[in-house]
Design an enzyme around this catalytic site. Structure first.
Site, PDB file in Angstrom:
ATOM      1  N   LEU A  30     -14.447  -4.603 -28.486  1.00 11.32           N
ATOM      2  CA  LEU A  30     -14.731  -3.173 -28.414  1.00 11.32           C
ATOM      3  C   LEU A  30     -16.211  -2.887 -28.151  1.00 11.32           C
ATOM      4  O   LEU A  30     -17.085  -3.580 -28.660  1.00 11.32           O
ATOM      5  CB  LEU A  30     -14.287  -2.490 -29.715  1.00 11.32           C
ATOM      6  CG  LEU A  30     -12.820  -2.721 -30.100  1.00 11.32           C
ATOM      7  CD1 LEU A  30     -12.495  -1.999 -31.399  1.00 11.32           C
ATOM      8  CD2 LEU A  30     -11.869  -2.278 -29.003  1.00 11.32           C
ATOM      9  N   GLY A  33     -17.613   2.424 -25.186  1.00 13.17           N
ATOM     10  CA  GLY A  33     -16.529   3.156 -24.522  1.00 13.17           C
ATOM     11  C   GLY A  33     -15.342   3.323 -25.469  1.00 13.17           C
ATOM     12  O   GLY A  33     -14.766   4.405 -25.588  1.00 13.17           O
ATOM     13  N   HIS A  34     -14.987   2.221 -26.172  1.00 11.53           N
ATOM     14  CA  HIS A  34     -13.866   2.304 -27.119  1.00 11.53           C
ATOM     15  C   HIS A  34     -14.229   3.193 -28.310  1.00 11.53           C
ATOM     16  O   HIS A  34     -13.381   3.934 -28.813  1.00 11.53           O
ATOM     17  CB  HIS A  34     -13.501   0.909 -27.636  1.00 11.53           C
ATOM     18  CG  HIS A  34     -13.027  -0.033 -26.584  1.00 11.53           C
ATOM     19  ND1 HIS A  34     -13.789  -1.080 -26.117  1.00 11.53           N
ATOM     20  CD2 HIS A  34     -11.865  -0.082 -25.894  1.00 11.53           C
ATOM     21  CE1 HIS A  34     -13.113  -1.742 -25.202  1.00 11.53           C
ATOM     22  NE2 HIS A  34     -11.946  -1.164 -25.034  1.00 11.53           N
ATOM     23  N   GLN A 153      -4.696   3.315 -14.120  1.00 16.39           N
ATOM     24  CA  GLN A 153      -3.882   3.071 -15.320  1.00 16.39           C
ATOM     25  C   GLN A 153      -3.473   4.398 -15.955  1.00 16.39           C
ATOM     26  O   GLN A 153      -2.318   4.588 -16.330  1.00 16.39           O
ATOM     27  CB  GLN A 153      -4.693   2.224 -16.306  1.00 16.39           C
ATOM     28  CG  GLN A 153      -4.060   2.087 -17.670  1.00 16.39           C
ATOM     29  CD  GLN A 153      -4.774   1.080 -18.542  1.00 16.39           C
ATOM     30  OE1 GLN A 153      -4.581  -0.123 -18.383  1.00 16.39           O
ATOM     31  NE2 GLN A 153      -5.593   1.530 -19.465  1.00 16.39           N
TER      32      GLN A 153
HETATM   33  O1  PAF Z   1      -6.909  -0.593 -20.903  1.00 13.82           O
HETATM   34  C1  PAF Z   1      -6.578  -1.557 -21.627  1.00 13.82           C
HETATM   35  O2  PAF Z   1      -7.366  -2.063 -22.426  1.00 13.82           O
HETATM   36  C2  PAF Z   1      -5.168  -2.118 -21.505  1.00 13.82           C
HETATM   37  O3  PAF Z   1      -4.714  -2.090 -20.202  1.00 13.82           O
HETATM   38  C3  PAF Z   1      -4.171  -1.463 -22.466  1.00 13.82           C
HETATM   39  C4  PAF Z   1      -3.958   0.003 -22.130  1.00 13.82           C
HETATM   40  C5  PAF Z   1      -4.643  -1.606 -23.904  1.00 13.82           C
HETATM   41  C6  PAF Z   1      -2.801  -2.145 -22.352  1.00 13.82           C
HETATM   42  O4  PAF Z   1      -2.877  -3.490 -22.676  1.00 13.82           O
END
Ligand code: PAF
Length: 281
Positions: A30, A33-34, A153
Site C-alpha cells: 500500500l 494512493g491506497h 478497470q
Molecule cells: O487494482 C487492483 O489492485 C486489483 O486489480 C484489484 C481491484 C484489487 C483486484 O485484484
C-alpha cells in the site's frame, strides 16, 4: 484492527459489523494512493460504518508468471497503514481458500477488456472481474472504492455491476501522483533510479498533448502525435499503446466531441506503467 484470512470467517464477522460497509479492494504494498482510497471509504460510511480493505495478490489476473512473482508484498506495513488510514477490517486470504481446486466458474467480459490494456494482457480483466465479484459477494459491501488511475478497470467493474445488477455503489477516486507527476503505483518500486527519474515524462507528455485540445484542436491524430513526440524524448520508454478513447465505452475516437481519455501504457524494461488524462471538449 481485525485481520481475517478465511472467507467463512469474514462472512461471520461482517454480519455483526455496522453498516454501511465500504470495501477497498487492493493487492497490498500500500502507498499514498491506497491511503486516499481508505480515507475516502471512511468518509463514505461515516464514523459509524465499517471499512474493510482486502489485500490479495490475485494470481488469475496476471498474464505473466514473472510479473506475479515480482509483485511487491508488504503485509506488516500494510496492516499499520490500514489502521492509521481508518479501516476496521483487513481481509487477506490465501490463494487456496479463494480458488478451490475445482473452481471452474469465472466472470468474462467480452468488449471493454479486448481494448487498451486488455489487448496486451489477455485474461487480465476476466481475472479482475472474477476476484472483485467474489469480494463483493463475500463482503456484501454497500460501497466499493477504486482508483481512477486504472480507468479501464473502473469502467469494466462499473459495467459488470450494471450488467449483472449487483447492488453496490462504485466510487472512483482521483489518481494520486508523486511530486513530479508520476501516477502512484506499486510497480513504481520496481523502476531503476534512472527509469524513475525519467518516468515523469509520462504525465508531462499527456499534459503537453492535452494542451492542444485547450487551444481548439479536436482531431485525435495531432494530439496523439504530440504525445508520441514528447515521449520519444526519453531514451528508455517503449510505448505499448497511446490512444484517445471515449470515456465510457473506451472505443477509439478520431474526433473529440464527447468526454474522452488520452491513455498511455509504456514499458521501462519489463516494468509496465499506465497513465491517462481526461479530455473534455
Ligand atoms: O487494482 C487492483 O489492485 C486489483 O486489480 C484489484 C481491484 C484489487 C483486484 O485484484
Amino acid at each position: 484492527m481485525i485481520i481475517i484470512d478465511s472467507p467463512q470467517q469474514l462472512i461471520k464477522v461482517l454480519a455483526k459489523m455496522p453498516r454501511p460497509l465500504c470495501l477497498v479492494p487492493t493487492m497490498g504494498a500500500l502507498h499514498e494512493g491506497h491511503i486516499a482510497l481508505i480515507r475516502k471509504a471512511r468518509q463514505a460510511v461515516g464514523e459509524c460504518g465499517t471499512v474493510i480493505v482486502s489485500i490479495f495478490v490475485n494470481p488469475i489476473q496476471f498474464d505473466k508468471e514473472d510479473d506475479l512473482a515480482k509483485y511487491p508484498r508488504a503485509l506488516e506495513s500494510d496492516v499499520v497503514i490500514c489502521e492509521k488510514a481508518g479501516a476496521e477490517i483487513i481481509f487477506t486470504p490465501e490463494v487456496v481458500t479463494m480458488y478451490e481446486s475445482d473452481s471452474s466458474i469465472t466472470i468474462s467480459e467480452n468488449r471493454l477488456s479486448t481494448l487498451l490494456c486488455g489487448a496486451s494482457r489477455p485474461g487480465h480483466f476476466n481475472g479482475v472481474c472474477t476476484v472483485v465479484m467474489k469480494l463483493f459477494m463475500l463482503s456484501r459491501a454497500d460501497i466499493a472504492i477504486f482508483g481512477k488511475k486504472d480507468f479501464q478497470q473502473l469502467a469494466v467493474i462499473k459495467r459488470m455491476v450494471r450488467n449483472l445488477n449487483i447492488p453496490i455503489e462504485i466510487i472512483g477516486h482521483e489518481t494520486i501522483r508523486e511530486h513530479d507527476g508520476l501516477a502512484m503505483s506499486s510497480r513504481n518500486t520496481r523502476l531503476t533510479q534512472d527509469h524513475r527519474t525519467d518516468s515523469s515524462i509520462i504525465y508531462r507528455s499527456l499534459n503537453a498533448a492535452a494542451e492542444l485540445l485547450k487551444l481548439g484542436e479536436r482531431i485525435s491524430e495531432p494530439i496523439l502525435l504530440a504525445a508520441r513526440k514528447y515521449l520519444l524524448g526519453s531514451q528508455y520508454v517503449k510505448i505499448d499503446y497511446l490512444e484517445i478513447v471515449d470515456a465510457e465505452n473506451l472505443e477509439r475516437v478520431a474526433i473529440i466531441r464527447k468526454p474522452s481519455i488520452l491513455a498511455v501504457a509504456v514499458f521501462y524494461d519489463n516494468v509496465r506503467l499506465i497513465d491517462h488524462v481526461e479530455l473534455k471538449p
